[in-house]
Design a protein around this motif. Structure first.
Motif, PDB file in Angstrom:
ATOM      1  N   GLU A   1       0.829  -1.220  -0.073  1.00 17.14           N
ATOM      2  CA  GLU A   1       0.011  -0.089  -0.072  1.00 17.14           C
ATOM      3  C   GLU A   1       0.948   1.293  -0.053  1.00 17.14           C
ATOM      4  OE1 GLU A   1      -3.111   2.170   3.097  1.00 17.14           O
ATOM      5  OE2 GLU A   1      -2.770   0.087   3.277  1.00 17.14           O
ATOM      6  N   ILE A   2       1.960   1.495   0.820  1.00 16.86           N
ATOM      7  CA  ILE A   2       2.889   2.806   0.850  1.00 16.86           C
ATOM      8  C   ILE A   2       3.474   2.634  -0.461  1.00 16.86           C
ATOM      9  CG2 ILE A   2       4.760   3.413   2.143  1.00 16.86           C
ATOM     10  CD1 ILE A   2       4.124   1.793   4.605  1.00 16.86           C
ATOM     11  N   ILE A   3       4.142   1.651  -1.099  1.00 18.02           N
ATOM     12  CA  ILE A   3       4.609   1.676  -2.157  1.00 18.02           C
ATOM     13  C   ILE A   3       3.703   2.423  -3.253  1.00 18.02           C
ATOM     14  CG2 ILE A   3       6.087   0.650  -3.889  1.00 18.02           C
ATOM     15  CD1 ILE A   3       7.233  -1.078  -1.786  1.00 18.02           C
ATOM     16  N   ARG A   4       2.793   1.843  -3.565  1.00 16.95           N
ATOM     17  CA  ARG A   4       1.967   1.925  -4.649  1.00 16.95           C
ATOM     18  C   ARG A   4       1.200   3.321  -4.421  1.00 16.95           C
ATOM     19  NH1 ARG A   4      -1.023  -3.776  -6.196  1.00 16.95           N
ATOM     20  NH2 ARG A   4       0.834  -5.088  -6.118  1.00 16.95           N
ATOM     21  N   ASP A   5       0.605   3.707  -3.070  1.00 16.18           N
ATOM     22  CA  ASP A   5       0.256   5.017  -3.002  1.00 16.18           C
ATOM     23  C   ASP A   5       1.333   5.958  -3.350  1.00 16.18           C
ATOM     24  OD1 ASP A   5      -1.969   3.962  -2.223  1.00 16.18           O
ATOM     25  OD2 ASP A   5      -1.839   4.538  -0.097  1.00 16.18           O
ATOM     26  N   LEU A   6       2.731   5.929  -2.983  1.00 18.82           N
ATOM     27  CA  LEU A   6       3.625   6.868  -2.982  1.00 18.82           C
ATOM     28  C   LEU A   6       4.030   7.108  -4.521  1.00 18.82           C
ATOM     29  CD1 LEU A   6       6.056   6.396  -0.467  1.00 18.82           C
ATOM     30  CD2 LEU A   6       4.856   8.492  -0.679  1.00 18.82           C
ATOM     31  N   ALA A   7       3.935   5.848  -5.301  1.00 18.10           N
ATOM     32  CA  ALA A   7       4.168   6.016  -6.723  1.00 18.10           C
ATOM     33  C   ALA A   7       3.266   6.618  -7.395  1.00 18.10           C
ATOM     34  CB  ALA A   7       4.330   4.488  -7.183  1.00 18.10           C
ATOM     35  N   ILE A   8       1.761   6.429  -7.270  1.00 26.14           N
ATOM     36  CA  ILE A   8       0.584   7.226  -7.725  1.00 26.14           C
ATOM     37  C   ILE A   8       0.823   8.579  -7.210  1.00 26.14           C
ATOM     38  CG2 ILE A   8      -1.681   7.552  -7.668  1.00 26.14           C
ATOM     39  CD1 ILE A   8      -1.666   4.520  -7.387  1.00 26.14           C
ATOM     40  N   GLU A   9       1.130   8.896  -6.068  1.00 27.34           N
ATOM     41  CA  GLU A   9       1.158  10.506  -5.656  1.00 27.34           C
ATOM     42  C   GLU A   9       2.030  11.292  -6.615  1.00 27.34           C
ATOM     43  OE1 GLU A   9       2.106  12.889  -1.568  1.00 27.34           O
ATOM     44  OE2 GLU A   9       1.716  10.835  -1.588  1.00 27.34           O
ATOM     45  N   LEU A  10       3.295  10.511  -6.462  1.00 27.79           N
ATOM     46  CA  LEU A  10       4.677  11.419  -7.166  1.00 27.79           C
ATOM     47  C   LEU A  10       4.728  10.993  -8.670  1.00 27.79           C
ATOM     48  CD1 LEU A  10       6.955  10.700  -4.089  1.00 27.79           C
ATOM     49  CD2 LEU A  10       5.459  12.681  -4.370  1.00 27.79           C
ATOM     50  N   ASP A  11       3.827  10.149  -9.263  1.00 30.02           N
ATOM     51  CA  ASP A  11       3.927   9.778 -10.450  1.00 30.02           C
ATOM     52  C   ASP A  11       5.170   9.195 -10.826  1.00 30.02           C
ATOM     53  OD1 ASP A  11       2.931   9.875 -13.149  1.00 30.02           O
ATOM     54  OD2 ASP A  11       3.740  11.572 -13.679  1.00 30.02           O
ATOM     55  N   ARG A  12       5.534   8.093 -10.011  1.00 27.87           N
ATOM     56  CA  ARG A  12       6.736   7.473 -10.455  1.00 27.87           C
ATOM     57  C   ARG A  12       6.286   6.221 -11.094  1.00 27.87           C
ATOM     58  NH1 ARG A  12      10.305  10.187 -11.671  1.00 27.87           N
ATOM     59  NH2 ARG A  12       8.403  11.408 -11.926  1.00 27.87           N
ATOM     60  N   PRO A  13       6.687   5.746 -12.326  1.00 22.11           N
ATOM     61  CA  PRO A  13       6.509   4.450 -13.007  1.00 22.11           C
ATOM     62  C   PRO A  13       7.446   3.474 -12.379  1.00 22.11           C
ATOM     63  CG  PRO A  13       8.146   5.750 -14.210  1.00 22.11           C
ATOM     64  CD  PRO A  13       7.749   6.779 -13.003  1.00 22.11           C
ATOM     65  N   VAL A  14       6.769   2.901 -11.490  1.00 22.28           N
ATOM     66  CA  VAL A  14       7.330   1.797 -10.735  1.00 22.28           C
ATOM     67  C   VAL A  14       6.740   0.296 -11.259  1.00 22.28           C
ATOM     68  CG1 VAL A  14       7.412   0.637  -8.277  1.00 22.28           C
ATOM     69  CG2 VAL A  14       7.357   2.826  -8.579  1.00 22.28           C
ATOM     70  N   GLU A  15       7.593  -0.471 -11.569  1.00 24.40           N
ATOM     71  CA  GLU A  15       7.282  -1.876 -11.940  1.00 24.40           C
ATOM     72  C   GLU A  15       7.380  -2.920 -11.059  1.00 24.40           C
ATOM     73  OE1 GLU A  15       9.622  -2.988 -15.634  1.00 24.40           O
ATOM     74  OE2 GLU A  15       9.667  -0.611 -16.257  1.00 24.40           O
ATOM     75  N   THR A  16       7.112  -3.941 -11.421  1.00 24.90           N
ATOM     76  CA  THR A  16       6.904  -5.361 -10.458  1.00 24.90           C
ATOM     77  C   THR A  16       7.682  -6.323 -11.143  1.00 24.90           C
ATOM     78  OG1 THR A  16       4.840  -5.986 -11.247  1.00 24.90           O
ATOM     79  CG2 THR A  16       4.812  -4.671  -9.286  1.00 24.90           C
ATOM     80  N   THR A  17       8.109  -7.227 -10.261  1.00 24.61           N
ATOM     81  CA  THR A  17       8.606  -8.681 -10.685  1.00 24.61           C
ATOM     82  C   THR A  17       8.262  -9.707  -9.741  1.00 24.61           C
ATOM     83  OG1 THR A  17      10.934  -9.827 -11.396  1.00 24.61           O
ATOM     84  CG2 THR A  17      10.856  -7.849  -9.603  1.00 24.61           C
ATOM     85  N   GLU A  18       8.282 -10.757 -10.151  1.00 16.62           N
ATOM     86  CA  GLU A  18       7.802 -11.953  -9.373  1.00 16.62           C
ATOM     87  C   GLU A  18       9.221 -12.689  -9.166  1.00 16.62           C
ATOM     88  OE1 GLU A  18       3.781 -13.582  -9.714  1.00 16.62           O
ATOM     89  OE2 GLU A  18       4.096 -12.735 -11.819  1.00 16.62           O
ATOM     90  N   THR A  19      10.278 -12.277  -9.503  1.00 15.56           N
ATOM     91  CA  THR A  19      11.636 -13.044  -9.021  1.00 15.56           C
ATOM     92  C   THR A  19      12.749 -12.136  -8.910  1.00 15.56           C
ATOM     93  OG1 THR A  19      12.974 -14.707 -10.218  1.00 15.56           O
ATOM     94  CG2 THR A  19      11.977 -12.999 -11.637  1.00 15.56           C
ATOM     95  N   GLY A  20      13.361 -12.588  -8.155  1.00 14.73           N
ATOM     96  CA  GLY A  20      14.936 -11.926  -7.881  1.00 14.73           C
ATOM     97  C   GLY A  20      16.045 -12.739  -8.728  1.00 14.73           C
ATOM     98  N   PHE A  21      15.726 -13.434  -9.571  1.00 18.18           N
ATOM     99  CA  PHE A  21      16.724 -14.107 -10.670  1.00 18.18           C
ATOM    100  C   PHE A  21      16.806 -13.233 -11.813  1.00 18.18           C
ATOM    101  CE2 PHE A  21      17.698 -17.068 -13.965  1.00 18.18           C
ATOM    102  CZ  PHE A  21      18.846 -17.307 -13.500  1.00 18.18           C
ATOM    103  N   VAL A  22      18.052 -12.883 -12.233  1.00 18.81           N
ATOM    104  CA  VAL A  22      18.362 -12.046 -13.391  1.00 18.81           C
ATOM    105  C   VAL A  22      19.173 -12.827 -14.583  1.00 18.81           C
ATOM    106  CG1 VAL A  22      17.965  -9.828 -12.166  1.00 18.81           C
ATOM    107  CG2 VAL A  22      20.151 -10.761 -12.700  1.00 18.81           C
ATOM    108  N   VAL A  23      18.826 -12.341 -15.597  1.00 21.88           N
ATOM    109  CA  VAL A  23      19.520 -13.226 -16.615  1.00 21.88           C
ATOM    110  C   VAL A  23      21.164 -12.455 -16.908  1.00 21.88           C
ATOM    111  CG1 VAL A  23      19.765 -13.602 -19.390  1.00 21.88           C
ATOM    112  CG2 VAL A  23      17.547 -13.644 -18.182  1.00 21.88           C
ATOM    113  N   THR A  24      21.106 -11.272 -16.812  1.00 21.78           N
ATOM    114  CA  THR A  24      22.452 -10.554 -17.014  1.00 21.78           C
ATOM    115  C   THR A  24      22.539  -9.745 -15.615  1.00 21.78           C
ATOM    116  OG1 THR A  24      21.538  -8.784 -18.196  1.00 21.78           O
ATOM    117  CG2 THR A  24      22.569 -10.272 -19.349  1.00 21.78           C
TER     118      THR A  24
END
Length: 848
Positions: free
Chosen positions: A574-597
């Motif tokens: 709730e905190i992250i999403r509310d702040l992102a909307i209020e401050l107009d920050r394009p926040v993305e989500t991921t369902e993993t902490g594993f990266v290719v590079t």
């Protein structure tokens, strides 16, 4: 026209006995002396009493209307008074819209109401230059009272706009200080306490910004509100009232060289006409004055130049006095300069400005309209089109368009894809570039083209090296924009919109593994500031990473994992999403902490950020402007908490409560007690982070590492003999060969270091001096100047080789801590927007 001696006699006698007027209401308009209860020059009037007097005049004179246009940071009211005949005031809105329409700045046809000259008088932009606000009250009184037939004649075809107090916070700071230390008899001795204002002095506003250097950039709330009103009126004449040192007499137009090349022959001519009118009054009473020296018309953010680039006759008026003036002071010549004389001079010049404008009102208005007509049809500059690439981040584009809107500069979208020859701001070279409909295009064929070209010109044309301020400021450099200047005309094809969808989490998983936020702007730093203050644990990527082959997340990307934030429970998302909307920050989500590079989110290279506890040093010797820039950035721009200590009051035990200590520019480090100096060194070794601006920490001795200032090459014997024979009148100009006066340079960046996260491998710096520092032998040389770095502005002929291969930004480890060197100020006047991220990196990332 009446003989000038009539007005002079009126101004110099200042009788308190009012001539009976035919209008009964006019008898109720009290002079400032009657209303305030003291004679001119006897006391200093605080802001609230100035407002009371303006209200009084507006109440009892039908020649005056007031408009409150805002408040200062300190909550003090800002207002203007409209002064003209009652008939003109009844048609005030018609006068305003007619003026804009005739200049091509508003749609519609003007009515048949004839031309009216518009004069705007601005007082007390510097809080400790106190005489002008007192003069403003006498000036409005003479214009408002009905028994003054001469000033009534001025107003038939002239509207006077009086802003009596541009900087109320600064003025009240001075007034309150002076009244708190002055005795019954004022002390004229120039070195006594009454003439030595304490740090940081009252010249500036609440955040120690010089409002007279903020006209174009509008970083301060007082300027923003005033300029919004100014652009609604666009006056033909603008006079800005100041004070200077006690040993100078009075300065008025015409201004000194250099004049920017955009300034028209008419603007030069009428400056001289106005000055000659002042000369008559000063000559007839044997008053000293000077013209055409020191105060030039070049840097665009002054109260004389910004109006000039907006078509007006812009002028600076300077009366002797300033912070050392008090209410009476003995000058170097043994003369006694009184506050009464200072106020009277300002009053004389104010009324003289109105008088001469009224005498020429028809031509004043017509030349003003011609300025915009010719600007739109025949722009003076070689560049006719400016293109801002659509590849720039949306934050940079929003910043740019907010400024273009504030300046009333028109822009639109570029036409369909084409290739054109253009100057590339980033490389400083001409090349073929491809433009498309995603790009923002600004054509110089518009009424505001003079202002546009001054603000965007890649290289300023400097006709004289002896300038009063910085000599380069191009917007694409200041904002870090990918941009191009084109010599041919290209018209916009439609309106331009920053086409970004509103932030939404409708398609996001209910409980993602992590949230990802970009890092390339001050707005991102604001977002991080708010996350940390909501007790959210944030990590940063020290290497680029990707989940696939399509999208690369750059260094500095904020990674907010669910793991580590369990203490927030259900409120985490709730905190992250509310702040992102209020401050107009394009926040993305991921369902993993594993990266290719790159590095997985649990890697040691994905560091957790601890919210830094920040202390800022203040006090005598600290550059108050740089202190204010840092304070304003933290307090207003990213809203991050900071504790402020005067260096004389900082105790060794205080340091344990802070992670970051900021030293603004200035030579004050030796003012710390010896114990505190040593403790600062131990504090850094134990993990503290010291951020230094310029060479501010040099006085700490051996407590911490210090920069090595590069020595100039010794002159040859022939050069020494040649310089020894330079004529006295040429020596100041010759010394300019060793100077850099606010010029723009290309800096090579190591953007793999946290200090440069979010940047490409280069940065444009605004350099205000020729001091050069050696590379760090045991540290990180993050930003460096190399050969060919100069891009714009004045660079003395003997400076170039000296600054090559020198340090601009660096970091040095000291035990477990870090010393961060910001040798060029990345927060300069808050308008060098591209530097804000550099300071945010120093604050949040370095040492984490």
């Amino acid at each position: 026209m009446k003989a000038p001696i009539t007005l002079l006699t009126l101004l110099l006698t200042f009788t308190l006995t009012l001539t009976l007027a035919s209008d009964a209401d006019a008898q109720s308009v009290s002079s400032p002396e009657e209303f305030l209860g003291y004679a001119m020059g006897d006391r200093l009037t605080p802001h609230h009493r100035v407002m009371d007097y303006m209200e009084h005049v507006a109440t009892y004179s039908d020649r005056v209307e007031l408009e409150y246009y805002g408040e200062s940071y300190g909550g003090r009211e800002l207002l203007v008074a409209y002064v003209s005949t009652a008939e003109n005031l009844e048609r005030l809105e018609e006068i305003r819209t007619n003026n804009l329409r005739r200049a091509g700045l508003a749609e519609g046809e003007p009515t048949d109401l004839g031309n009216k000259a518009i004069v705007w008088l601005s007082y007390n932009v510097h809080g400790n230059e106190i005489s002008s606000t007192e003069a403003a009250m006498f000036t409005i009184y003479e214009l408002a009272r009905h028994d003054n037939a001469e000033t009534a004649a001025y107003l038939e075809n002239t509207l006077v706009i009086i802003d009596p107090l541009l900087n109320p916070d600064g003025r009240d700071r001075y007034v309150n200080w002076f009244h708190s230390i002055a005795g019954r008899n004022y002390d004229p001795f120039p070195n006594s306490r009454e003439h030595n204002e304490p740090w940081p002095n009252a010249r500036t506003n609440h955040y120690q910004f010089d409002l007279n250097r903020d006209w174009a950039w509008q970083t301060q709330i007082e300027t923003q509100q005033r300029l919004a009103l100014y652009h609604q009126w666009m006056p033909h004449i603008h006079a800005d009232f100041h004070e200077m040192g006690i040993d100078s007499p009075y300065y008025f137009a015409p201004a000194a060289e250099p004049f920017h090349e955009v300034i028209t022959d008419w603007q030069r001519e009428f400056q001289t006409t106005i000055g000659e009118n002042h000369v008559r009054y000063f000559d007839q009473n044997f008053r000293l004055y000077y013209t055409r020296e020191v105060f030039d018309l070049f840097y665009p953010s002054y109260g004389d130049t910004y109006p000039t680039y907006n078509g007006a006759i812009g002028m600076t008026y300077e009366q002797a006095g300033n912070t050392r003036g008090g209410l009476t002071v003995i000058t170097a010549e043994g003369d006694t300069l009184t506050f009464e004389r200072r106020v009277l001079n300002q009053h004389i010049v104010g009324l003289s400005t109105v008088e001469v404008t009224a005498q020429h009102y028809e031509r004043v208005a017509e030349e003003f309209y011609r300025f915009f007509s010719e600007s739109a049809s025949n722009p003076y500059a070689p560049y006719k089109t400016y293109v801002i690439s659509g590849n720039n981040s949306r934050d940079k584009m929003e910043l740019l368009t907010s400024y273009l809107d504030a300046w009333d500069i028109q822009y639109g979208s570029a036409p369909a894809r084409r290739s054109v020859s253009a100057l590339d701001y980033q490389s400083g070279q001409s090349r073929n570039v491809s433009i498309s409909g995603d790009d923002l295009l600004i054509s110089a064929f518009q009424p505001k083209s003079a202002l546009l070209n001054v603000l965007f010109e890649p290289q300023t044309t400097i006709v004289d090296s002896l300038t009063y301020d910085i000599t380069a400021w191009a917007v694409p450099y200041a904002m870090g924009l990918e941009a191009y200047a084109i010599e041919s005309r290209i018209n916009p094809e439609g309106s331009w919109m920053n086409a970004t969808a509103p932030v939404s989490f409708d398609d996001a998983p209910e409980q993602p593994y992590a949230y990802l936020a970009k890092w390339d702007s001050k707005q991102d730093a604001f977002f991080l500031s708010q996350l940390l203050q909501h007790n959210i644990r944030v990590r940063i990527a020290s290497q680029p990473f990707s989940f696939d082959d399509d999208t690369i997340y750059e260094r500095g990307t904020l990674i907010i994992t669910r793991r580590g934030n369990e203490h927030l429970g259900d409120r985490f998302d709730e905190i992250i999403r509310d702040l992102a909307i209020e401050l107009d920050r394009p926040v993305e989500t991921t369902e993993t902490g594993f990266v290719v590079t790159g590095q997985d989110f649990g890697s040691g290279g994905v560091s957790a950020i601890r919210a830094p506890r920040v202390a800022l040093i203040a006090g005598p010797g600290v550059n108050p402007n740089n202190f204010g820039e840092i304070w304003h950035f933290l307090d207003r721009q990213i809203e991050y908490p900071v504790s402020i200590f005067e260096h004389s009051g900082l105790r060794a035990s205080d340091l344990e409560h802070f992670d970051v200590l900021i030293f603004p520019e200035g030579g004050y480090a030796h003012n710390f007690s010896n114990g505190v100096q040593d403790e600062i060194g131990r504090w850094v070794r134990n993990g503290g982070r010291l951020i230094t601006f310029g060479n501010s920490a040099s006085g700490l001795g051996d407590s911490i590492p210090s920069l090595n200032q590069r020595s100039r090459d010794e002159l040859s014997d022939d050069e020494k003999r040649e310089r020894a024979l330079i004529r006295v009148e040429d020596r100041r100009r010759d010394s300019a060969s060793d100077l850099i006066t606010g010029s723009i340079y290309y800096v090579h960046l190591d953007n793999s270091h946290p200090l440069a996260f979010g940047y490409p491998d280069f940065y444009y710096t605004l350099r205000r001096g020729s001091t050069a520092y050696e590379y760090l032998e045991n540290g990180f040389n993050v930003g460096t100047l190399r050969e060919g770095a100069h891009r714009a502005g004045f660079e003395g002929s003997r400076v170039k080789d000296h600054i090559n291969n020198s340090l601009v930004f660096g970091v040095q480890r000291h035990g477990s801590g870090q010393v961060i060197y910001l040798n060029d100020n990345p927060l300069f006047r808050a308008f060098w927007h591209n530097g804000a991220l550099m300071f945010a990196n120093a604050l949040f990332f370095v040492g984490q």
